[in-house]
Design a protein around this motif. Structure first.
Motif, PDB file in Angstrom:
ATOM      1  N   ALA A 231     -24.264 -25.987  27.622  1.00  0.00           N
ATOM      2  CA  ALA A 231     -24.142 -26.602  26.296  1.00  0.00           C
ATOM      3  C   ALA A 231     -23.755 -25.602  25.214  1.00  0.00           C
ATOM      4  N   GLY A 232     -23.987 -24.318  25.459  1.00  0.00           N
ATOM      5  CA  GLY A 232     -23.715 -23.301  24.453  1.00  0.00           C
ATOM      6  C   GLY A 232     -22.289 -23.269  23.937  1.00  0.00           C
ATOM      7  N   PRO A 233     -21.280 -23.387  24.808  1.00  0.00           N
ATOM      8  CA  PRO A 233     -19.900 -23.340  24.307  1.00  0.00           C
ATOM      9  C   PRO A 233     -19.582 -24.454  23.313  1.00  0.00           C
ATOM     10  N   ARG A 234     -20.121 -25.647  23.519  1.00  0.00           N
ATOM     11  CA  ARG A 234     -19.873 -26.709  22.538  1.00  0.00           C
ATOM     12  C   ARG A 234     -20.648 -26.440  21.257  1.00  0.00           C
ATOM     13  N   ALA A 235     -21.862 -25.922  21.368  1.00  0.00           N
ATOM     14  CA  ALA A 235     -22.625 -25.571  20.174  1.00  0.00           C
ATOM     15  C   ALA A 235     -21.909 -24.498  19.366  1.00  0.00           C
ATOM     16  N   ALA A 236     -21.234 -23.586  20.061  1.00  0.00           N
ATOM     17  CA  ALA A 236     -20.540 -22.480  19.383  1.00  0.00           C
ATOM     18  C   ALA A 236     -19.367 -22.965  18.531  1.00  0.00           C
ATOM     19  N   MET A 237     -18.918 -24.207  18.743  1.00  0.00           N
ATOM     20  CA  MET A 237     -17.835 -24.735  17.910  1.00  0.00           C
ATOM     21  C   MET A 237     -18.178 -24.637  16.429  1.00  0.00           C
ATOM     22  N   LEU A 238     -19.441 -24.907  16.083  1.00  0.00           N
ATOM     23  CA  LEU A 238     -19.845 -24.854  14.686  1.00  0.00           C
ATOM     24  C   LEU A 238     -19.712 -23.436  14.139  1.00  0.00           C
ATOM     25  N   LEU A 239     -20.032 -22.445  14.961  1.00  0.00           N
ATOM     26  CA  LEU A 239     -19.878 -21.052  14.552  1.00  0.00           C
ATOM     27  C   LEU A 239     -18.411 -20.703  14.343  1.00  0.00           C
ATOM     28  N   HIS A 240     -17.581 -21.119  15.289  1.00  0.00           N
ATOM     29  CA  HIS A 240     -16.157 -20.795  15.208  1.00  0.00           C
ATOM     30  C   HIS A 240     -15.514 -21.462  13.998  1.00  0.00           C
ATOM     31  N   ARG A 241     -15.896 -22.695  13.717  1.00  0.00           N
ATOM     32  CA  ARG A 241     -15.357 -23.388  12.549  1.00  0.00           C
ATOM     33  C   ARG A 241     -15.765 -22.692  11.260  1.00  0.00           C
ATOM     34  N   ALA A 254     -17.229 -29.752   9.103  1.00  0.00           N
ATOM     35  CA  ALA A 254     -18.577 -30.324   9.190  1.00  0.00           C
ATOM     36  C   ALA A 254     -19.517 -29.500   8.321  1.00  0.00           C
ATOM     37  N   ALA A 255     -20.507 -30.175   7.746  1.00  0.00           N
ATOM     38  CA  ALA A 255     -21.511 -29.473   6.950  1.00  0.00           C
ATOM     39  C   ALA A 255     -22.399 -28.640   7.863  1.00  0.00           C
ATOM     40  N   ILE A 256     -22.917 -27.556   7.339  1.00  0.00           N
ATOM     41  CA  ILE A 256     -23.814 -26.694   8.115  1.00  0.00           C
ATOM     42  C   ILE A 256     -25.249 -27.190   7.940  1.00  0.00           C
ATOM     43  N   GLY A 266     -25.076 -15.407  10.172  1.00  0.00           N
ATOM     44  CA  GLY A 266     -25.067 -14.195  10.983  1.00  0.00           C
ATOM     45  C   GLY A 266     -23.804 -14.068  11.807  1.00  0.00           C
ATOM     46  N   TYR A 267     -23.355 -15.200  12.367  1.00  0.00           N
ATOM     47  CA  TYR A 267     -22.122 -15.150  13.158  1.00  0.00           C
ATOM     48  C   TYR A 267     -20.911 -14.864  12.279  1.00  0.00           C
ATOM     49  N   VAL A 268     -20.860 -15.467  11.115  1.00  0.00           N
ATOM     50  CA  VAL A 268     -19.731 -15.225  10.211  1.00  0.00           C
ATOM     51  C   VAL A 268     -19.674 -13.750   9.829  1.00  0.00           C
ATOM     52  N   ALA A 269     -20.830 -13.133   9.586  1.00  0.00           N
ATOM     53  CA  ALA A 269     -20.866 -11.701   9.278  1.00  0.00           C
ATOM     54  C   ALA A 269     -20.316 -10.890  10.447  1.00  0.00           C
ATOM     55  N   LEU A 270     -20.665 -11.286  11.670  1.00  0.00           N
ATOM     56  CA  LEU A 270     -20.123 -10.619  12.852  1.00  0.00           C
ATOM     57  C   LEU A 270     -18.613 -10.803  12.927  1.00  0.00           C
ATOM     58  N   ALA A 271     -18.136 -12.024  12.680  1.00  0.00           N
ATOM     59  CA  ALA A 271     -16.712 -12.319  12.795  1.00  0.00           C
ATOM     60  C   ALA A 271     -15.876 -11.513  11.812  1.00  0.00           C
ATOM     61  N   ARG A 272     -16.448 -11.117  10.694  1.00  0.00           N
ATOM     62  CA  ARG A 272     -15.705 -10.305   9.727  1.00  0.00           C
ATOM     63  C   ARG A 272     -15.339  -8.931  10.294  1.00  0.00           C
ATOM     64  N   GLN A 273     -15.991  -8.561  11.372  1.00  0.00           N
ATOM     65  CA  GLN A 273     -15.705  -7.271  12.011  1.00  0.00           C
ATOM     66  C   GLN A 273     -14.695  -7.398  13.153  1.00  0.00           C
ATOM     67  N   PHE A 274     -14.287  -8.634  13.473  1.00  0.00           N
ATOM     68  CA  PHE A 274     -13.370  -8.821  14.594  1.00  0.00           C
ATOM     69  C   PHE A 274     -12.031  -8.149  14.309  1.00  0.00           C
ATOM     70  N   ARG A 275     -11.425  -7.606  15.338  1.00  0.00           N
ATOM     71  CA  ARG A 275     -10.120  -6.966  15.250  1.00  0.00           C
ATOM     72  C   ARG A 275      -9.167  -7.599  16.242  1.00  0.00           C
ATOM     73  N   PRO A 276      -7.861  -7.547  15.981  1.00  0.00           N
ATOM     74  CA  PRO A 276      -7.199  -6.832  14.895  1.00  0.00           C
ATOM     75  C   PRO A 276      -7.408  -7.504  13.542  1.00  0.00           C
ATOM     76  N   LEU A 282      -8.288 -14.428  17.154  1.00  0.00           N
ATOM     77  CA  LEU A 282      -8.108 -14.101  18.566  1.00  0.00           C
ATOM     78  C   LEU A 282      -9.459 -13.914  19.250  1.00  0.00           C
ATOM     79  N   GLU A 283     -10.346 -13.188  18.599  1.00  0.00           N
ATOM     80  CA  GLU A 283     -11.672 -12.976  19.175  1.00  0.00           C
ATOM     81  C   GLU A 283     -12.589 -14.153  18.892  1.00  0.00           C
ATOM     82  N   ASN A 284     -12.433 -14.764  17.722  1.00  0.00           N
ATOM     83  CA  ASN A 284     -13.281 -15.899  17.362  1.00  0.00           C
ATOM     84  C   ASN A 284     -13.161 -17.016  18.386  1.00  0.00           C
ATOM     85  N   HIS A 285     -11.951 -17.306  18.830  1.00  0.00           N
ATOM     86  CA  HIS A 285     -11.740 -18.447  19.728  1.00  0.00           C
ATOM     87  C   HIS A 285     -11.662 -18.074  21.204  1.00  0.00           C
TER      88      HIS A 285
END
Length: 355
Positions: A231-241, A254-256, A266-276, A282-285
């Protein structure tokens, strides 16, 4: 109410589709996510040759991925392999486009594209724009039997908002609703019925919930390793969005929920470090709707899984699905993930309760 499966497409998806047919599932939906998984038409062709009853559909096709003529030909070719078992599911694109840093296709483009594909499948001559000019095109010799446009091909549109539901209604299409919120799904179906009525549809097309989750064992936590894998990959959709909204300015869709606001932040803060830099998508999805990445695992909480998926023990799941059936939904499609194909046996038990 029927049960179906939805698949991140594998060139060998026919294996799980054949098992789904044996278990009594009525349809298999194949994702059109070219940067993440296999081509749906290749996989559907293989499944068509390996099955005899189960319906096969794109879940959902993205208009920008192919010319309308190419799409019509692909469906007509599949219809030769599995006459009357093919469905055209279409949407504005989430995963397949966001994985390339793109937003959704405009609704007007989706509607025009869908009308062109369906007209070609009816054997009509249509006018379309090709290389900057309006041209007349038609499938020229279906009578040779190389393709099949005689047996009907079903049409379904994935639509979440009122404008998209209005397009669905004008097209006379069935409706795909991606959700795990039963109360919200019931309310949305009422709105969809109003849209069909306002569009003058004499008969109500089919309505489908496409979702994912896990059949928990008694006492099993919603964030157990098994639950996270299924179930985690579908739950992660909210993080990716949420990351797309923060980093690319794309609509959050969707509302949080307050209960998971900290995890999302916390995930959005992590995503700000994604490269390139400039291509965090690319890493988010990566792994989207397929697996949970190690770095995102801390944010896949039990609350997030419960709020965004059908993750519950068998009795509760049956109750939730019964509410969807009572509301008038015709089908529930459950996502089956790569490496988690055995989960179809659990969902098969749920399906039998609605046979």
């Amino acid at each position: 109410m029927r049960f179906a499966i939805a698949l991140p497409t594998d060139a060998e998806s026919w294996r799980v589709v054949r098992r789904a047919e044996e278990l009594g599932f009525g349809r298999a939906w194949f994702y059109d996510t070219q940067m993440l998984s296999a081509d749906p038409f290749v996989a559907m062709a293989a499944a068509a040759l390996k099955t005899t009853r189960i319906r096969l559909g794109t879940g959902v096709l993205i208009p920008s991925n192919r010319l309308a003529a190419v799409t019509a030909n692909a469906f007509a070719s599949l219809n030769k392999l599995a006459p009357g078992r093919i469905d055209f599911g279409v949407g504005t694109g989430f995963t397949g486009r966001r994985a390339m840093g793109l937003g959704a296709v405009r609704l007007a483009e989706l509607e025009a594209y869908t009308r062109e594909v369906m007209a070609l499948l009816r054997g009509e001559t249509i006018e379309t724009e090709l290389e900057g000019k309006r041209r007349l095109i038609r499938l020229l010799n279906p009578e040779l039997g190389l393709i099949n446009i005689s047996d009907p091909i079903g049409l379904y549109v994935a639509a979440s908002g009122p404008r998209a539901r209005a397009v669905t209604a004008r097209l006379g299409a069935g409706w795909i609703n991606t959700t795990a919120d039963v109360a919200g799904a019931v309310a949305a179906l009422d709105e969809m019925r109003k849209a069909w009525e306002q569009a003058g549809q004499a008969e109500t097309p089919e309505s489908i919930v496409l979702t994912g989750g896990v059949v928990l064992e008694e006492g099993e936590k919603a964030d157990s390793p098994r639950a996270v894998a299924q179930a985690g990959p579908r739950a992660a959709m909210l993080l990716h969005r949420a990351a797309d909204a923060a980093l690319m300015g794309l609509p959050p869709m969707a509302a949080i929920p307050p209960a998971v606001a900290d995890a999302v932040a916390g995930y959005v803060a992590l995503a700000r470090q994604f490269r390139p830099q400039g291509a965090a998508y690319l890493e988010n999805h990566r792994g989207h709707l397929m697996f949970v990445k190690p770095e995102e695992r801390p944010f896949i909480t039990a609350d997030l899984i419960r709020l965004t998926t059908f993750a519950a023990a068998e009795r509760e799941l049956k109750d939730r699905f019964a509410r969807l059936a009572d509301a008038g939904y015709d089908e529930v499609a459950i996502q089956i993930l790569p490496g988690q194909e055995h989960a179809i046996e659990d969902w098969g038990r749920i399906r039998r309760a609605f046979a």
